[in-house]
Design a protein around this motif. Sequence first.
Motif, short mmCIF file in Angstrom:
data_model
loop_
_atom_site.label_atom_id
_atom_site.label_comp_id
_atom_site.label_asym_id
_atom_site.label_seq_id
_atom_site.Cartn_x
_atom_site.Cartn_y
_atom_site.Cartn_z
N GLU A 8 55.97 37.02 42.98
CA GLU A 8 54.64 36.17 43.12
C GLU A 8 53.59 37.04 42.16
O GLU A 8 53.62 38.12 41.78
CB GLU A 8 54.33 35.98 44.26
N GLN A 9 52.62 36.11 41.85
CA GLN A 9 51.43 36.69 41.29
C GLN A 9 50.17 36.76 42.20
O GLN A 9 49.90 35.82 42.95
CB GLN A 9 50.84 35.63 40.06
N TRP A 10 49.57 37.78 41.68
CA TRP A 10 48.14 38.35 42.61
C TRP A 10 47.22 38.02 41.73
O TRP A 10 47.19 38.39 40.46
CB TRP A 10 48.42 39.57 43.28
N GLU A 11 45.81 37.51 42.28
CA GLU A 11 44.75 37.53 41.68
C GLU A 11 43.75 38.72 42.26
O GLU A 11 43.57 38.77 43.58
CB GLU A 11 43.91 36.02 41.55
N ALA A 20 41.00 48.24 46.42
CA ALA A 20 40.17 47.00 46.81
C ALA A 20 40.21 45.82 46.14
O ALA A 20 39.91 44.70 46.67
CB ALA A 20 38.71 47.89 46.74
N ALA A 21 40.38 45.81 44.77
CA ALA A 21 40.40 44.72 43.87
C ALA A 21 41.50 43.64 44.52
O ALA A 21 41.32 42.60 44.32
CB ALA A 21 40.57 44.78 42.40
N TYR A 22 42.65 44.29 44.95
CA TYR A 22 43.81 43.39 45.50
C TYR A 22 43.99 43.56 47.02
O TYR A 22 44.87 43.45 47.55
CB TYR A 22 44.91 44.08 44.70
N GLY A 23 42.83 43.85 47.55
CA GLY A 23 42.82 44.22 49.03
C GLY A 23 43.24 43.10 49.90
O GLY A 23 43.96 43.30 50.75
N ASP A 24 42.77 41.70 49.50
CA ASP A 24 43.20 40.68 50.39
C ASP A 24 44.65 40.58 50.39
O ASP A 24 45.26 40.32 51.24
CB ASP A 24 42.65 39.40 49.86
N LEU A 68 50.25 41.20 52.74
CA LEU A 68 51.72 41.56 52.52
C LEU A 68 51.78 42.66 53.54
O LEU A 68 52.93 42.86 54.04
CB LEU A 68 51.78 42.09 51.02
N LYS A 69 51.03 43.50 53.95
CA LYS A 69 51.14 44.67 54.95
C LYS A 69 51.58 43.66 56.36
O LYS A 69 52.42 44.34 56.90
CB LYS A 69 49.99 45.34 55.20
N GLU A 70 50.77 42.74 56.48
CA GLU A 70 50.98 42.24 57.82
C GLU A 70 52.32 41.41 57.86
O GLU A 70 53.04 41.45 58.96
CB GLU A 70 49.83 41.05 57.96
N GLU A 71 52.55 40.64 56.71
CA GLU A 71 53.89 40.07 56.55
C GLU A 71 55.10 40.93 56.60
O GLU A 71 56.18 40.52 57.27
CB GLU A 71 53.94 39.17 55.63
N GLY A 72 54.73 42.12 55.90
CA GLY A 72 56.13 43.08 55.85
C GLY A 72 56.18 44.09 56.83
O GLY A 72 56.91 44.87 56.54
N GLN A 120 52.55 49.83 55.89
CA GLN A 120 51.66 50.74 56.70
C GLN A 120 50.76 51.50 55.56
O GLN A 120 49.40 51.41 56.15
CB GLN A 120 52.31 52.02 57.50
N THR A 121 51.22 51.70 54.50
CA THR A 121 50.18 52.33 53.64
C THR A 121 50.35 51.55 52.08
O THR A 121 51.47 51.00 51.89
CB THR A 121 50.58 53.82 53.20
N ALA A 122 49.38 51.93 51.25
CA ALA A 122 49.38 51.68 49.84
C ALA A 122 49.01 52.45 48.95
O ALA A 122 48.21 53.04 49.39
CB ALA A 122 48.84 50.30 49.65
#
Length: 184
Positions: free
Chosen positions: A37-40, A56-60, A65-69, A72-74
């Motif tokens: 998929e593509q992220w903004e 932070a720019a892609y924080g949402d 994705l953290k929640e769905e998958g 734990q960390t990025a």
Amino acid sequence: MSTLYVFNDKSAAQADVVTQDLAEIARVLATKGIRFEQWEANFPITAESTSEEILAAYGDSIAQLKEEGGYQTADVINMTPDHPDKIALRNKFLSEHTHSEDEVRFFVKGDGLFYLHLDDGVYAVQCCKNDLISVPANTQHWFDMGDSPNFTAVRLFTNPDGWVANFTGEKIADEFPRYEALAK
Ligand SMILES: [Fe+2]
């Protein structure tokens, strides 16, 4: 440019499918359980942006994705053509392998080529800026960044310590066209 090639795994000479249609790439990969998929960004980033600013720019999207998958960390990795270990780093993941957890990559800039060996197909996906790909745990795959690697990517982990390559010992990766032949 984001591109999908679908090969039969016994026929590396010619791809049966080649597409640069993002929706079609996502549809084909979804039939095999692969997320693409593509992220903004929440705000613009620049070449000077720090890892913290990128996260932070892609924080949402990262949080969702953290929640769905269950990740734990990025973190953020950066490969440049002048990286002193670029040959060793390219070769490291150039043979078919699996991981015991998902390999999740979001391309902030630049590109890289994932080869997913799914059933009797090899799905070669050139991932570019704004593309998210999630390779499920235990999927046979390899990755080619080319001899002049140039990308920045966000990685999501369940457990970074567990993200090691388990090589299958198969030579299939050597039979298929490399980054230089496929990247657009
Ligand atoms: Fe991998």
